[in-house]
Design an enzyme around this catalytic site. Sequence first.
Site, PDB file in Angstrom:
ATOM      1  CG  PHE A 146      32.002   6.537 -42.033  1.00  0.00           C
ATOM      2  CD1 PHE A 146      31.605   7.102 -43.228  1.00  0.00           C
ATOM      3  CD2 PHE A 146      31.035   6.210 -41.104  1.00  0.00           C
ATOM      4  CE1 PHE A 146      30.259   7.325 -43.500  1.00  0.00           C
ATOM      5  CE2 PHE A 146      29.686   6.419 -41.365  1.00  0.00           C
ATOM      6  CZ  PHE A 146      29.299   6.989 -42.560  1.00  0.00           C
ATOM      7  CG  ASP A 231      33.028   7.969 -34.007  1.00  0.00           C
ATOM      8  OD1 ASP A 231      32.178   7.224 -33.474  1.00  0.00           O
ATOM      9  OD2 ASP A 231      32.870   8.469 -35.138  1.00  0.00           O
ATOM     10  CE  LYS A 260      26.553   3.300 -36.895  1.00  0.00           C
ATOM     11  NZ  LYS A 260      25.456   3.697 -37.782  1.00  0.00           N
TER      12      LYS A 260
END
Length: 405
Positions: A146, A231, A260
Amino acid sequence: MSTSIDSGTARLIADEGAHLASNYSPLPVVIAQGEGAWVTDVEGKRYLDLLSAYSALNFGHGHPAIVTAAQEQLNRLTLTSRAYHNDRLGPFAAALAELCGKDLVLPMNTGAEAVETGIKVARAWGYRVKGIRPDAATVVVADGNFHGRTTTIVGFSDDPTARNDFGPFAPGFVHVPYGDASAIEAAIDENTAAVLIEPIQGEAGVVIPPEGYLRAVREICTRENVLFIADEIQSGLGRVGTTFACDREGVVPDVYLLGKALGGGILPLSAVVADRDVLGVIRPGEHGSTFGGNPLASAVGLRVVEMLASGEFQTRAAALGEHLEAKLADLVGHGVTAVRVAGLWAGVDIDPAVGTGREVAERLLARGVLVKDTHGQTIRIAPPLTIRATELDWAVEQLKHVLTA
């Protein structure tokens, strides 16, 4: 706490649903205020937040140091675009580069933008440095990944909810099983520019690869002259008890993708971080963002990096993670089939006999605990790194209750 929805909450949810596209299915709670690890809804009920906005709130709601940085900058300058220099971007880039041990930073806004930017950088590097023939560069990706929801990214997802009805998709991605370094090695050929993986797969349910996997990926990429792109948008910035999840195996990727928590829970901020021989391939005009590197985000990001530089939050996440893991392990066989824990990040697989992950999340909501389900039977736990051990104990007690009630 009652499982019914108060009339005021129901009205607000209905009003929202009347005008908002249905791209999410939120839990039935309307949050109005937050402080630390706790939030309060519109009815005045308090909840312990064990999601932290998917790790964007690593430092909790309204951390005073981060709020102060934002407030001070709001009164000075918020946006210039990259048409001009601003006095916050340089210090932020220097501090983040130092934290990562790299030369250069390319700031963006969202995690998906960071991934898209990383792909562009990898392709440009493949053509301009490695010498891959035009329009032939490929990127190796892992099953179960994801990385976001843009059309390029969902094109190499194997989640039908993210992928179906959004094609046609961009070519250039090669899939391999997650956690299998030998499959990565077999997939690499003369056109491979990069390997893009999550050191820990978050959306998949906090899936932790076998010990040695990241070291093997690093060795393969070095030997084959391929970029290793990590990531770390969810796993990085203290979440797993180290600054980056790659640190758990002493591995340094060629490219970090960050987001984030970099924005401190205040605003969107992401970045691609790499050495000059990689990120230096991008030339003026080839990539950009009106808001990328804006002074407000840079001021917040700088404060976040300064907080991480002390190591306090990493140490805290590691210690509390061990505490949480011990508590969750006791639930295996009692409504839980498996747990996976890395620092203050846990995936808890719910026994289908107890209910679905969504049903357990709703039962926890009724008892004042916020979590979110993923992939049917799993709930994710990712509290702010500022949470106390006693609060974790109380949350696990609530989970134990809903599993055995």
